[in-house]
Every structure is written in structure tokens, then in C-alpha cells.
Design a protein around this motif. Sequence first.
Motif, PDB file in Angstrom:
ATOM      1  N   UNK A  40       0.789  -1.306   0.041  1.00 63.63           N
ATOM      2  CA  UNK A  40      -0.007   0.010  -0.026  1.00 63.63           C
ATOM      3  C   UNK A  40       0.764   1.305   0.093  1.00 63.63           C
ATOM      4  N   UNK A  41       2.085   1.136   0.014  1.00 67.58           N
ATOM      5  CA  UNK A  41       3.263   2.316  -0.063  1.00 67.58           C
ATOM      6  C   UNK A  41       3.867   2.399  -1.207  1.00 67.58           C
ATOM      7  N   UNK A  42       3.405   1.836  -2.117  1.00 67.03           N
ATOM      8  CA  UNK A  42       4.101   1.970  -3.382  1.00 67.03           C
ATOM      9  C   UNK A  42       3.370   1.874  -4.672  1.00 67.03           C
ATOM     10  N   UNK A  43       3.825   2.504  -5.755  1.00 69.61           N
ATOM     11  CA  UNK A  43       2.745   2.652  -6.778  1.00 69.61           C
ATOM     12  C   UNK A  43       3.681   2.685  -7.859  1.00 69.61           C
ATOM     13  N   UNK A  44       3.560   1.963  -8.897  1.00 68.15           N
ATOM     14  CA  UNK A  44       4.366   1.926 -10.188  1.00 68.15           C
ATOM     15  C   UNK A  44       3.481   2.549 -11.321  1.00 68.15           C
ATOM     16  N   UNK A  45       3.964   3.683 -11.889  1.00 66.98           N
ATOM     17  CA  UNK A  45       3.558   4.706 -12.587  1.00 66.98           C
ATOM     18  C   UNK A  45       4.203   4.753 -13.889  1.00 66.98           C
ATOM     19  N   UNK A  46       3.530   4.616 -15.200  1.00 68.90           N
ATOM     20  CA  UNK A  46       3.853   4.517 -16.479  1.00 68.90           C
ATOM     21  C   UNK A  46       3.854   5.951 -16.855  1.00 68.90           C
ATOM     22  N   UNK A  47       4.786   6.519 -17.772  1.00 68.11           N
ATOM     23  CA  UNK A  47       4.999   7.849 -18.322  1.00 68.11           C
ATOM     24  C   UNK A  47       6.056   7.908 -19.398  1.00 68.11           C
ATOM     25  N   UNK A 107      -5.241   6.596  -3.824  1.00 72.45           N
ATOM     26  CA  UNK A 107      -5.472   6.387  -5.396  1.00 72.45           C
ATOM     27  C   UNK A 107      -6.474   7.586  -6.100  1.00 72.45           C
ATOM     28  N   UNK A 108      -7.315   8.078  -5.240  1.00 74.95           N
ATOM     29  CA  UNK A 108      -8.193   8.970  -5.878  1.00 74.95           C
ATOM     30  C   UNK A 108      -7.547  10.506  -5.993  1.00 74.95           C
ATOM     31  N   UNK A 109      -6.575  10.741  -5.288  1.00 75.16           N
ATOM     32  CA  UNK A 109      -5.736  12.049  -5.181  1.00 75.16           C
ATOM     33  C   UNK A 109      -5.064  12.266  -6.500  1.00 75.16           C
ATOM     34  N   UNK A 110      -5.054  13.238  -6.968  1.00 73.20           N
ATOM     35  CA  UNK A 110      -4.144  13.774  -7.995  1.00 73.20           C
ATOM     36  C   UNK A 110      -2.692  14.056  -7.534  1.00 73.20           C
ATOM     37  N   UNK A 111      -1.698  13.487  -8.252  1.00 74.49           N
ATOM     38  CA  UNK A 111      -0.072  13.665  -7.715  1.00 74.49           C
ATOM     39  C   UNK A 111       0.185  14.725  -8.348  1.00 74.49           C
TER      40      UNK A 111
END
Length: 127
Positions: free
Chosen positions: A6-13, A102-106
Motif C-alpha cells: 500500500x506504500x508503493x505505486x508503479x507509474x507509467x509515463x 488512489x483518488x488523489x491527483x499527484x
Amino acid sequence: MLLPAENRRFVLGPLPVLLMGAAPVHEELPVLYAPEGRVPGCAGWSVVAKATLCVVDGPGDVGCVMPGGLSAEEFEHVVEWCEAVERAGGAVVMSVDVLPGEAETVDWAALLDGGARGGFMPALAAS
């Protein structure tokens, strides 16, 4: 040290990003300043990107490990992220005090202007 899922997120860009919250290595990473989006390298650090397990390895004994994809949907996304890391030769690893929900904008601009710690880490192949 273990970083919970829950403390990691894999982001594509344009470059793959590993966004970590409350990481055990947070204080060891340099403050991230990326003027004009040019992310600096993170000297002495590397990342091992695998679909089941990801490792952020720093100098000496500093580092953390986290699970990859846990559900079928997440696993597919993490596989895609790992392929992007391989193509890019590494990933931008960013550590923040608290991972946005998850619902928040980074706010990427704020993170790249001293709001995060980290930088670009070359990928290492796990054997």
C-alpha cells in the motif's frame, strides 16, 4: 527492509516512476530537484524491477524490497512497468512522506521541485 504494497505505486509515463510513501530509505535519498523535468541520477542507487518483487538498493546496507503485482490486474500493470524500466535502463524512484491516495491527483511539479527524494536509478538484472 520491507515496503508494504500500500506504500508503493508503479507509474507509467515518459519514464517509469516508482512512487514510494513512508519508505525506510526516505531519509537516505537526496532531495529531488528536476529543473525543467530533467531528473538527476541517484548516485550509488539502483533498482531491480521484477513483476513479483522490486528492490531499491542503495549504498552499503541501505535498501528496501516491495511486492510487485498482487492481483491479476495489478500484475499485468507491473509487468508493463518492468518492461518500461528495461527499455529506459532504469526508473525514476521518488520517495514521499505519505503516498497520495488512489483518488488523489499527484502534483508531479511539486514533487520534482524538492517535494520528494530520489532520482533516476539504473536498472540491475536480478539473477
